[in-house]
Every structure is written in C-alpha cells, then in structure tokens.
Design a protein around this motif. Sequence first.
Motif, PDB file in Angstrom:
ATOM      1  N   HIS A 148      37.360  32.141  40.777  1.00 29.04           N
ATOM      2  CA  HIS A 148      37.931  33.149  41.675  1.00 29.04           C
ATOM      3  C   HIS A 148      37.740  32.776  43.139  1.00 29.04           C
ATOM      4  CE1 HIS A 148      33.945  34.636  42.772  1.00 29.04           C
ATOM      5  NE2 HIS A 148      33.625  34.649  41.484  1.00 29.04           N
ATOM      6  N   GLY A 149      38.359  33.579  44.006  1.00 32.58           N
ATOM      7  CA  GLY A 149      38.282  33.366  45.440  1.00 32.58           C
ATOM      8  C   GLY A 149      37.078  34.020  46.075  1.00 32.58           C
ATOM      9  N   ARG A 150      36.919  33.782  47.360  1.00 29.44           N
ATOM     10  CA  ARG A 150      35.761  34.289  48.098  1.00 29.44           C
ATOM     11  C   ARG A 150      35.771  35.815  48.130  1.00 29.44           C
ATOM     12  NH1 ARG A 150      33.924  32.381  54.229  1.00 29.44           N
ATOM     13  NH2 ARG A 150      31.735  33.041  54.035  1.00 29.44           N
ATOM     14  N   GLY A 151      34.623  36.409  47.824  1.00 31.30           N
ATOM     15  CA  GLY A 151      34.501  37.854  47.842  1.00 31.30           C
ATOM     16  C   GLY A 151      34.976  38.534  46.584  1.00 31.30           C
ATOM     17  N   ALA A 152      35.563  37.786  45.659  1.00 33.25           N
ATOM     18  CA  ALA A 152      36.057  38.359  44.411  1.00 33.25           C
ATOM     19  C   ALA A 152      35.039  38.110  43.304  1.00 33.25           C
ATOM     20  CB  ALA A 152      37.418  37.772  44.061  1.00 33.25           C
ATOM     21  N   ARG A 153      35.433  38.399  42.070  1.00 34.57           N
ATOM     22  CA  ARG A 153      34.545  38.243  40.920  1.00 34.57           C
ATOM     23  C   ARG A 153      35.349  37.730  39.733  1.00 34.57           C
ATOM     24  NH1 ARG A 153      31.216  43.570  39.711  1.00 34.57           N
ATOM     25  NH2 ARG A 153      30.475  42.160  38.066  1.00 34.57           N
ATOM     26  N   ALA A 154      34.640  37.412  38.666  1.00 35.13           N
ATOM     27  CA  ALA A 154      35.319  36.936  37.462  1.00 35.13           C
ATOM     28  C   ALA A 154      36.355  37.941  36.979  1.00 35.13           C
ATOM     29  CB  ALA A 154      34.293  36.655  36.361  1.00 35.13           C
ATOM     30  N   ARG A 155      36.077  39.220  37.134  1.00 36.81           N
ATOM     31  CA  ARG A 155      36.997  40.262  36.657  1.00 36.81           C
ATOM     32  C   ARG A 155      38.309  40.305  37.437  1.00 36.81           C
ATOM     33  NH1 ARG A 155      34.482  45.537  34.288  1.00 36.81           N
ATOM     34  NH2 ARG A 155      32.573  44.793  33.294  1.00 36.81           N
ATOM     35  N   THR A 156      38.351  39.616  38.579  1.00 41.14           N
ATOM     36  CA  THR A 156      39.596  39.563  39.346  1.00 41.14           C
ATOM     37  C   THR A 156      40.760  39.086  38.485  1.00 41.14           C
ATOM     38  OG1 THR A 156      38.416  39.145  41.409  1.00 41.14           O
ATOM     39  CG2 THR A 156      40.723  38.468  41.325  1.00 41.14           C
ATOM     40  N   PHE A 157      40.492  38.165  37.558  1.00 40.77           N
ATOM     41  CA  PHE A 157      41.571  37.628  36.734  1.00 40.77           C
ATOM     42  C   PHE A 157      42.139  38.683  35.784  1.00 40.77           C
ATOM     43  CE2 PHE A 157      39.189  33.898  38.119  1.00 40.77           C
ATOM     44  CZ  PHE A 157      40.219  33.152  38.652  1.00 40.77           C
ATOM     45  N   LEU A 158      41.382  39.745  35.516  1.00 42.83           N
ATOM     46  CA  LEU A 158      41.914  40.851  34.735  1.00 42.83           C
ATOM     47  C   LEU A 158      42.883  41.669  35.573  1.00 42.83           C
ATOM     48  CD1 LEU A 158      38.672  42.041  32.894  1.00 42.83           C
ATOM     49  CD2 LEU A 158      40.324  40.296  32.188  1.00 42.83           C
ATOM     50  N   SER A 159      42.505  41.969  36.811  1.00 41.89           N
ATOM     51  CA  SER A 159      43.381  42.765  37.663  1.00 41.89           C
ATOM     52  C   SER A 159      44.623  41.989  38.090  1.00 41.89           C
ATOM     53  CB  SER A 159      42.616  43.273  38.888  1.00 41.89           C
ATOM     54  OG  SER A 159      42.135  42.206  39.666  1.00 41.89           O
ATOM     55  N   LEU A 160      44.562  40.652  38.038  1.00 44.82           N
ATOM     56  CA  LEU A 160      45.745  39.843  38.327  1.00 44.82           C
ATOM     57  C   LEU A 160      46.684  39.740  37.122  1.00 44.82           C
ATOM     58  CD1 LEU A 160      44.251  36.919  40.447  1.00 44.82           C
ATOM     59  CD2 LEU A 160      45.792  38.720  41.236  1.00 44.82           C
ATOM     60  N   GLY A 161      46.288  40.320  36.000  1.00 44.99           N
ATOM     61  CA  GLY A 161      47.160  40.345  34.832  1.00 44.99           C
ATOM     62  C   GLY A 161      47.107  39.111  33.966  1.00 44.99           C
ATOM     63  N   VAL A 162      46.041  38.309  34.070  1.00 42.78           N
ATOM     64  CA  VAL A 162      45.972  37.070  33.303  1.00 42.78           C
ATOM     65  C   VAL A 162      46.035  37.299  31.790  1.00 42.78           C
ATOM     66  CG1 VAL A 162      44.497  35.094  32.744  1.00 42.78           C
ATOM     67  CG2 VAL A 162      44.908  35.714  35.123  1.00 42.78           C
ATOM     68  N   PRO A 163      45.374  38.336  31.229  1.00 39.25           N
ATOM     69  CA  PRO A 163      45.487  38.528  29.768  1.00 39.25           C
ATOM     70  C   PRO A 163      46.938  38.649  29.299  1.00 39.25           C
ATOM     71  CG  PRO A 163      43.691  39.843  30.618  1.00 39.25           C
ATOM     72  CD  PRO A 163      44.411  39.299  31.820  1.00 39.25           C
ATOM     73  N   GLU A 164      47.721  39.461  29.976  1.00 42.14           N
ATOM     74  CA  GLU A 164      49.122  39.632  29.580  1.00 42.14           C
ATOM     75  C   GLU A 164      49.923  38.358  29.831  1.00 42.14           C
ATOM     76  OE1 GLU A 164      47.290  43.546  30.475  1.00 42.14           O
ATOM     77  OE2 GLU A 164      47.433  41.639  31.568  1.00 42.14           O
ATOM     78  N   LEU A 165      49.655  37.693  30.952  1.00 38.99           N
ATOM     79  CA  LEU A 165      50.400  36.477  31.282  1.00 38.99           C
ATOM     80  C   LEU A 165      50.086  35.353  30.296  1.00 38.99           C
ATOM     81  CD1 LEU A 165      49.995  36.521  35.173  1.00 38.99           C
ATOM     82  CD2 LEU A 165      52.068  37.043  33.875  1.00 38.99           C
ATOM     83  N   LEU A 166      48.832  35.245  29.882  1.00 43.96           N
ATOM     84  CA  LEU A 166      48.469  34.215  28.911  1.00 43.96           C
ATOM     85  C   LEU A 166      49.139  34.480  27.570  1.00 43.96           C
ATOM     86  CD1 LEU A 166      46.815  31.727  28.098  1.00 43.96           C
ATOM     87  CD2 LEU A 166      44.907  33.270  27.582  1.00 43.96           C
TER      88      LEU A 166
END
Length: 272
Positions: A80-98
């Motif tokens: 992830h990017g600075r100031g973010a967390r691993a969970r950021t990829f959930l809010s970016l929709g990665v589960p659905e996109l994958l």
Amino acid sequence: MLSRRGLLAGSALALLAGCSSAQPPPGPPPVPQPAHPSGLSEPVTVQRMPSAARGTDVDLVLITPEGVPASGLPVCLALHGRGARARTFLSLGVPELLTAAVRAGTPPFAIAAVDGDHYWVNVGGADDPQRLLTDEVPGWLAARDLRPPSAVFGISMGGFGALRFARAHPDVKAVATASAALFVSWPDARSRKLFADEANWRAEEPLLHTADLRPRGLGVWCGESDPFRGADRRLVQAVAPEVSRFTPGGHDDQYWRGVLPEILKFVGERLS
C-alpha cells in the motif's frame, strides 16, 4: 476468519492508498492469529499477526478469487501507499476486481497485503518492512496452504517497495507499480523527512539501481497528472519494462481503481 461479506460491510468511507486518512479502516477489527492456521475457507480474510521484523502487530489481508479453491494458489504481494494500510486494497475493490479478472480468463492467484511503512525499507532502527516481506510473510502463507510470493504489486510508496523487493528477489515472475513514488535527487527524497541520511536513500532508491531490475515481467502504470510522472518516466527509460502505461489521471484512488483490472490481468498471466 472473517468473511468477505463481513469485512466489506460499512466500508463506504474508502481509504486513499497514497495519503493518510483519519477514517477507520473498512470492516470490523481483525481476528487474532489462530493457534493452528489452516487453508483459507473465505475469499477474504484478515488476521492480526505479530511481526518481529517490524516490532509490532500487523494486519495480514488475504484475497482469493471467489469460487476458486485457495489451496496451492500462487501469491502476489500488494504493498500500500504512505499513510494507508493493508485493508486499503479492500476499499479499492480488489476482491471484486480479482474475481472478475479470473472469471474473464485470467489464471487464478491470491493477493497478500500487510501493513508497512517507511517506503517499505529499513530507514534505521528496528522497523524493517522488507524483512517482514522476506522472512515472515512466506511462513504465514505456507501455514495457510499458499505458495511463497512470486509477484509483487505496489501503489505509490508501495511501488518504491515493490521495486526494492524485486531487486532482492530477481526470480519473481511479475512486478507492477502504479504511481510509484520515486525520487530523482537527494533533496527531493530529503523533503519527505523519512530516510536516515543520503547514504540510506542511495542504498534503497530504485532509480539508482535500475541495473538490478529486469524488463521482463515488469509493468509500470502512472497518471499523466501524477507528481511522480517524471520519475516514473525515468524508470521506464532506464529499464524498458515489458509494459508501461501513462494515461490520464492523478495520484488518487480514482486512477488506481481504473488501472487495477489491467494490472491484475498482467500479474495473473505471468504467474500462470
């Protein structure tokens, strides 16, 4: 284990992947590390893991395509990017996109994200995110019947970290960056007030070690309005990656959401 449905509930306030946010991460708190980890039973799980490399507990977020058995899947690290967390990829929709990518024909793989900092490198002191990725994450994956990481993808600060990981692991099959936060000079890097000194920055900066990066399996994405566009173009000129895409967009989650489908396809095709 947390179900994907439970994790995504109440996640309307998305985290940005490249800047800090005062909002809490999406979903409820993670469950503790299990005494005896086993194979994954849900497409998305979050667990709290003790990291000796970082000297703190971190979230371990695992994402697999829905409807695909997780056992034995190859793994792509997501940084992830600075100031973010691993969970950021959930809010970016990665589960659905994958899941969508796999249903469209991309070979299935898993994504593993952990909490990082300091551009994913050791800038002095006991906190070493690269050691977390190299020494700890593979064991966590093996305990859940997943393969060691064979690809890495990073957003912004995570792009810096992904390229650093690729330098140390030349056998990775795919490396992808989106809006990689790279620095063309020491004054530029020093302004971030992160690196211990110029020698520390020089040892870690990807643009100063492009000979360690392989063009094959490398993909670089960046928005035309991104402040790191010039630095990313220098990376492309120096390495001539297999794929490079400079398209309209800035350094924000709207751009990253737009390029993630192409990046997931890029990674999956090279992991097959």
